[in-house]
Write a protein that holds these residues in place. Sequence first.
Motif, mmCIF file in Angstrom:
data_model
loop_
_atom_site.group_PDB
_atom_site.id
_atom_site.type_symbol
_atom_site.label_atom_id
_atom_site.label_comp_id
_atom_site.label_asym_id
_atom_site.label_seq_id
_atom_site.Cartn_x
_atom_site.Cartn_y
_atom_site.Cartn_z
ATOM 1 N N HIS A 1 0.524 -1.136 -0.072
ATOM 2 C CA HIS A 1 0.078 0.051 0.371
ATOM 3 C C HIS A 1 0.730 1.586 -0.339
ATOM 4 O O HIS A 1 0.292 2.550 -1.153
ATOM 5 C CB HIS A 1 -0.857 -0.278 0.990
ATOM 6 N N MET A 2 1.955 0.692 0.963
ATOM 7 C CA MET A 2 2.823 2.707 1.022
ATOM 8 C C MET A 2 3.215 2.962 -0.542
ATOM 9 O O MET A 2 3.464 3.966 -0.672
ATOM 10 C CB MET A 2 3.872 2.305 2.065
ATOM 11 N N LEU A 3 4.209 1.648 -1.351
ATOM 12 C CA LEU A 3 4.200 1.592 -2.551
ATOM 13 C C LEU A 3 3.796 2.325 -2.989
ATOM 14 O O LEU A 3 4.459 3.389 -4.102
ATOM 15 C CB LEU A 3 4.527 0.581 -2.522
ATOM 16 N N ALA A 4 2.641 2.152 -3.392
ATOM 17 C CA ALA A 4 1.326 3.267 -4.383
ATOM 18 C C ALA A 4 1.536 4.399 -3.641
ATOM 19 O O ALA A 4 1.249 4.872 -4.646
ATOM 20 C CB ALA A 4 0.217 2.031 -4.336
ATOM 21 N N GLN A 5 1.220 4.508 -2.759
ATOM 22 C CA GLN A 5 1.168 6.475 -2.049
ATOM 23 C C GLN A 5 2.366 6.769 -2.461
ATOM 24 O O GLN A 5 2.476 7.681 -3.449
ATOM 25 C CB GLN A 5 0.596 5.736 -1.036
ATOM 26 N N LEU A 6 3.723 5.733 -2.260
ATOM 27 C CA LEU A 6 5.069 6.555 -2.985
ATOM 28 C C LEU A 6 4.300 7.108 -4.214
ATOM 29 O O LEU A 6 5.047 8.362 -4.533
ATOM 30 C CB LEU A 6 6.176 5.700 -2.266
ATOM 31 N N GLU A 7 4.305 6.163 -4.919
ATOM 32 C CA GLU A 7 4.512 6.721 -7.170
ATOM 33 C C GLU A 7 2.966 7.223 -7.122
ATOM 34 O O GLU A 7 3.649 8.502 -7.695
ATOM 35 C CB GLU A 7 3.828 5.187 -7.329
ATOM 36 N N GLN A 8 2.465 7.547 -6.204
ATOM 37 C CA GLN A 8 1.091 8.727 -6.963
ATOM 38 C C GLN A 8 1.672 9.985 -5.596
ATOM 39 O O GLN A 8 1.664 11.149 -6.614
ATOM 40 C CB GLN A 8 -0.376 8.000 -5.868
ATOM 41 N N ALA A 9 2.492 9.583 -4.878
ATOM 42 C CA ALA A 9 2.916 11.345 -4.437
ATOM 43 C C ALA A 9 4.519 12.069 -5.510
ATOM 44 O O ALA A 9 4.516 13.023 -5.968
ATOM 45 C CB ALA A 9 4.661 10.880 -3.201
ATOM 46 N N LEU A 10 4.971 10.715 -5.858
ATOM 47 C CA LEU A 10 5.936 11.397 -6.454
ATOM 48 C C LEU A 10 5.519 11.544 -8.063
ATOM 49 O O LEU A 10 5.623 12.649 -8.401
ATOM 50 C CB LEU A 10 6.778 10.454 -7.328
ATOM 51 N N ALA A 11 4.022 10.863 -8.829
ATOM 52 C CA ALA A 11 3.768 11.175 -9.350
ATOM 53 C C ALA A 11 2.935 13.237 -9.503
ATOM 54 O O ALA A 11 2.204 13.941 -10.095
ATOM 55 C CB ALA A 11 2.363 11.049 -9.885
ATOM 56 N N LEU A 12 2.629 13.325 -8.588
ATOM 57 C CA LEU A 12 1.115 15.116 -7.403
ATOM 58 C C LEU A 12 2.202 15.996 -7.267
ATOM 59 O O LEU A 12 2.337 16.530 -8.233
ATOM 60 C CB LEU A 12 0.925 14.443 -6.231
ATOM 61 N N THR A 13 3.942 15.307 -6.950
ATOM 62 C CA THR A 13 4.928 16.863 -6.585
ATOM 63 C C THR A 13 5.010 16.819 -7.869
ATOM 64 O O THR A 13 5.925 17.989 -8.048
ATOM 65 C CB THR A 13 5.320 16.399 -5.380
ATOM 66 N N GLY A 14 5.957 15.251 -9.025
ATOM 67 C CA GLY A 14 7.048 15.721 -10.135
ATOM 68 C C GLY A 14 8.202 15.575 -9.318
ATOM 69 O O GLY A 14 8.761 16.183 -10.763
ATOM 70 N N ARG A 15 8.165 15.134 -8.300
ATOM 71 C CA ARG A 15 9.652 15.280 -8.303
ATOM 72 C C ARG A 15 10.575 14.204 -7.719
ATOM 73 O O ARG A 15 9.621 12.565 -8.689
ATOM 74 C CB ARG A 15 9.752 15.360 -6.373
#
Length: 251
Positions: free
Chosen positions: A211-225
Amino acid sequence: MTDRDCLPDTSSVELPPTFMLHKLRPPARLLIRSRFKVATHGIHHVPASGPVILASNHIGLVDGPLLAIFSPRPVHALTKQEMFEGRMGTFLHKSGQIKLNRFGADPSAMKTCIKVLREGRVAGIFPEGTRGAGDLGRFHGGAAYLALVSGAPVVPVTVLGSREPGGSSGSIPRRGASIEMVYGEPFRTESVAWPRTREQVVESTLLLREHMLAQLEQALALTGRQLPGPLPTGQTNIDNDPHTGVVEQGA
């Protein structure tokens, strides 16, 4: 389900103090924002009341203070016992942080976290165990265990920018650097009565990590970081972290 059903008994456990934790957050935010640009996303994912576990990736020295200061609710974070020395140790204790022995079973730290959750407060934990790439390559079972005991939701936190690419374990970002904290969708599991088996903890740990890996990917996509990458050779890294976590190859 009663506390007696869930165990362990926390009736004699002392709650971490909260006075400094509440009092210092506003001025600490101003101080940190005088040096860095800090942005938070998804804070609506953190329940406004009741027990919550914040589980964050760990890339830089300032991740702990960021979690305690900028989260929407005050956080009692598990902090390695090496930090509890001298004036820093006194400050950490009085600001409600929880001492943790990372290199052995620490029932005292776990019971304190459970007490915090049973009182409807927020516990913070870094499942990677030590600073590193922040990609959840090693993932310890403490957060999943606390969720199984308490039934509290686990809110993933992705910290980005708290260590720059090539930076050492103890480095901090340059002045004016942008740091972002992304709070993801909660992971929920039912509390499991004692005795909880090792297999249950391992299974929940793997599910939480996924679950946290999926949220990590979403965070990277959201921020562009991007994550900063591994620590430089010879720095504190996954190799001297306790060998009690799920690793990438075994996940």
